[in-house]
Structures are given as C-alpha cells and as structure tokens.
Design a protein around this motif. Structure first.
Motif, PDB file in Angstrom:
ATOM      1  N   LEU A   1      33.880  51.395  47.001  1.00 12.76           N
ATOM      2  CA  LEU A   1      34.429  50.692  45.842  1.00 12.76           C
ATOM      3  C   LEU A   1      35.940  50.894  45.742  1.00 12.76           C
ATOM      4  O   LEU A   1      36.679  49.971  45.381  1.00 12.76           O
ATOM      5  CB  LEU A   1      33.741  51.177  44.563  1.00 12.76           C
ATOM      6  CG  LEU A   1      32.268  50.768  44.401  1.00 12.76           C
ATOM      7  CD1 LEU A   1      31.662  51.448  43.190  1.00 12.76           C
ATOM      8  CD2 LEU A   1      32.144  49.253  44.277  1.00 12.76           C
TER       9      LEU A   1
ATOM     10  N   THR B   1      37.781  48.853  48.519  1.00  6.04           N
ATOM     11  CA  THR B   1      37.801  47.408  48.270  1.00  6.04           C
ATOM     12  C   THR B   1      38.504  47.064  46.960  1.00  6.04           C
ATOM     13  O   THR B   1      38.454  45.912  46.520  1.00  6.04           O
ATOM     14  CB  THR B   1      36.369  46.847  48.237  1.00  6.04           C
ATOM     15  OG1 THR B   1      35.607  47.547  47.229  1.00  6.04           O
ATOM     16  CG2 THR B   1      35.691  47.015  49.587  1.00  6.04           C
ATOM     17  N   ASP B   2      39.131  48.070  46.354  1.00  2.00           N
ATOM     18  CA  ASP B   2      39.867  47.893  45.095  1.00  2.00           C
ATOM     19  C   ASP B   2      38.979  47.486  43.926  1.00  2.00           C
ATOM     20  O   ASP B   2      39.469  47.003  42.900  1.00  2.00           O
ATOM     21  CB  ASP B   2      40.988  46.858  45.247  1.00  2.00           C
ATOM     22  CG  ASP B   2      42.072  47.334  46.206  1.00  2.00           C
ATOM     23  OD1 ASP B   2      42.321  48.552  46.236  1.00  2.00           O
ATOM     24  OD2 ASP B   2      42.658  46.497  46.910  1.00  2.00           O
ATOM     25  N   ALA B   3      37.652  47.685  44.072  1.00  2.00           N
ATOM     26  CA  ALA B   3      36.755  47.426  42.946  1.00  2.00           C
ATOM     27  C   ALA B   3      36.934  48.490  41.875  1.00  2.00           C
ATOM     28  O   ALA B   3      36.683  48.258  40.694  1.00  2.00           O
ATOM     29  CB  ALA B   3      35.300  47.395  43.426  1.00  2.00           C
ATOM     30  N   ILE B   4      37.362  49.679  42.306  1.00  2.00           N
ATOM     31  CA  ILE B   4      37.667  50.779  41.390  1.00  2.00           C
ATOM     32  C   ILE B   4      39.087  51.243  41.662  1.00  2.00           C
ATOM     33  O   ILE B   4      39.469  51.435  42.817  1.00  2.00           O
ATOM     34  CB  ILE B   4      36.682  51.950  41.579  1.00  2.00           C
ATOM     35  CG1 ILE B   4      35.298  51.571  41.032  1.00  2.00           C
ATOM     36  CG2 ILE B   4      37.177  53.207  40.871  1.00  2.00           C
ATOM     37  CD1 ILE B   4      34.276  52.673  41.166  1.00  2.00           C
ATOM     38  N   ASP B   5      39.867  51.423  40.605  1.00  2.00           N
ATOM     39  CA  ASP B   5      41.242  51.886  40.737  1.00  2.00           C
ATOM     40  C   ASP B   5      41.332  53.321  40.231  1.00  2.00           C
ATOM     41  O   ASP B   5      41.298  53.560  39.020  1.00  2.00           O
ATOM     42  CB  ASP B   5      42.174  50.991  39.917  1.00  2.00           C
ATOM     43  CG  ASP B   5      43.625  51.447  40.018  1.00  2.00           C
ATOM     44  OD1 ASP B   5      43.917  52.323  40.846  1.00  2.00           O
ATOM     45  OD2 ASP B   5      44.454  50.915  39.251  1.00  2.00           O
TER      46      ASP B   5
ATOM     47  N   ARG C   1      35.843  48.432  31.226  1.00  2.00           N
ATOM     48  CA  ARG C   1      36.384  48.587  32.577  1.00  2.00           C
ATOM     49  C   ARG C   1      36.496  50.058  32.942  1.00  2.00           C
ATOM     50  O   ARG C   1      36.181  50.459  34.067  1.00  2.00           O
ATOM     51  CB  ARG C   1      37.747  47.900  32.666  1.00  2.00           C
ATOM     52  CG  ARG C   1      37.686  46.380  32.717  1.00  2.00           C
ATOM     53  CD  ARG C   1      39.045  45.788  33.054  1.00  2.00           C
ATOM     54  NE  ARG C   1      39.971  45.894  31.928  1.00  2.00           N
ATOM     55  CZ  ARG C   1      40.146  44.965  31.010  1.00  2.00           C
ATOM     56  NH1 ARG C   1      39.431  43.846  31.066  1.00  2.00           N
ATOM     57  NH2 ARG C   1      41.024  45.132  30.044  1.00  2.00           N
TER      58      ARG C   1
ATOM     59  N   TRP D   1      34.615  52.078  36.026  1.00  2.00           N
ATOM     60  CA  TRP D   1      35.380  52.767  37.057  1.00  2.00           C
ATOM     61  C   TRP D   1      35.092  54.272  37.095  1.00  2.00           C
ATOM     62  O   TRP D   1      35.259  54.912  38.130  1.00  2.00           O
ATOM     63  CB  TRP D   1      36.877  52.529  36.836  1.00  2.00           C
ATOM     64  CG  TRP D   1      37.295  51.124  37.136  1.00  2.00           C
ATOM     65  CD1 TRP D   1      36.566  50.177  37.813  1.00  2.00           C
ATOM     66  CD2 TRP D   1      38.522  50.493  36.780  1.00  2.00           C
ATOM     67  NE1 TRP D   1      37.258  49.008  37.899  1.00  2.00           N
ATOM     68  CE2 TRP D   1      38.473  49.151  37.268  1.00  2.00           C
ATOM     69  CE3 TRP D   1      39.653  50.906  36.099  1.00  2.00           C
ATOM     70  CZ2 TRP D   1      39.506  48.250  37.104  1.00  2.00           C
ATOM     71  CZ3 TRP D   1      40.687  49.991  35.934  1.00  2.00           C
ATOM     72  CH2 TRP D   1      40.623  48.688  36.417  1.00  2.00           C
TER      73      TRP D   1
END
Length: 210
Positions: free
Chosen positions: A129, A132-136, A174, A178
C-alpha cells in the motif's frame, strides 16, 4: 446473555469464567468478540483453557476425547478456533487440565506465535500500500496533509471553521484507513509480546518450585 471482554492472560480469563458460574451463569460459547452464557443454578465450576489448532478434524476429536477421558468436558472451541474451553466433569479428578508446567506454558507459546504470525502477515500488505501510494506514511508527521481543501490553513475566522468542520470527518476517515494497518501490526505484536512474557514467567515459576 452475552458479555464482551478481552483477555491476554489465561488465568485471569479462567477466574472470570469461574466467577460467572458462581453467580449463576453457565458459559456456553466463545464468539469472536465475547462470551455467551445461560442462566443456571450457581455452582463452583472449574473451567480451564488451552490454545491449540488442528489441521484435521480427526485430530481435534482425539484431542477432546483425551480430555474427556481425564474427566474434563469440552465446552466450546473448534479445530481452527485456537481457544479451547473445558469444564471439570469428574469431581474426583485433578484441578488442572495439564499434567506438567511445560504443557501449561506451551499454550502461551502457541498463542504468542499466532499473534506474531498475524502481525507478519499484514506487513507485506502495508508495504504494498505504501509503495503504490495508497497509504502516505507522511501523515504521521504532518496530519494537516489529510485535509484536501485548497488554502484551508490560510483562511481565518468563520471561513476557516466552516471549511475545517466540513472536511474533518473526511480527514478522519482517510487517517483511519491509512493508520489501520500499522495499528493492527503494532497491536498484534503487543499481544505476542504479552503472551511470550507469560510463557517465560510460567517457565520461571517451574524453576522456582524446584
């Protein structure tokens, strides 16, 4: 009746279940999030626990039969649930379901391994994640980045509060998404640590008694 509790110590859980029996509540089933009881005449029950999983149904049935032959009734638990609950059925039998300290300590070792395996299983998911930048992960250092309204932090007065209060629920959602995997990993590792600590303590108690 249902009760919702969570334990990391087998002895504390056993004591609580036995206390419920003395209050007139017979333990019937362990669910994912709690315990089920049925009203019954109060009794000085002896309920004990083990933690063990089985790949084959036959092995699980042999396991239950072994305890039943020793005077212990299997209350609840399946071959894959891990948690197994037994009630003393033979009043003349032993107060313990384990014949030695190593067996008693072994359940904590198996429990610790289960929590550690769960934690490790989520690490590749978290890494994927993040990659793939799904989580920052940067939100941990900069929570303001959870707010997407352009220029929000440059506003003042009523305009700021309108924008802030409007977007806060979305920002919290969000942030929850995350953080859920890191929190789960840390929680599982904590449970594994607690179980392993109890395993070592039980082993130390054996040495002390010698």
């Amino acid at each position: 009746m249902k009760k919702y509790k969570f334990f990391t110590n087998f002895d504390e859980e056993e004591n609580w279940l036995n206390d419920m029996a003395r209050q007139g509540y017979r333990f019937t089933k362990k669910t994912s999030f709690g315990y089920e009881f049925e009203p019954e005449k109060p009794e000085n029950a002896t309920i004990k626990m083990d933690y063990r999983t089985f790949k084959k149904r036959e092995d699980f049935e042999d396991y239950c039969a072994l305890f039943e032959d020793s005077g212990w009734e299997h209350i609840t638990g399946t071959k894959s649930s891990g948690y197994q609950y037994f009630k003393k059925a033979d009043k003349q039998g032993s107060e313990e379901i384990f014949s030695d300290v190593d067996s008693k300590a072994g359940r904590y070792k198996r429990l610790s391994d289960m929590w550690a395996t769960l934690a490790c299983s989520f690490i590749p998911i978290l890494a994927a994640l993040i990659s793939t930048d799904a989580i920052d992960p940067g939100v941990l250092l900069d929570p303001k980045s959870l707010y997407y309204t352009p220029g929000l932090w440059d506003l003042n007065g009523a305009a700021f509060w309108r924008g802030f209060l409007f977007e806060t629920p979305f920002a919290l959602f969000r942030g929850f998404f995350w953080l859920i995997f890191p929190v789960m990993i840390m929680t599982y590792l904590y449970f594994a640590f607690k179980a392993n600590k109890q395993y070592k303590k039980t082993q130390e108690d054996k040495i002390t008694r010698k």
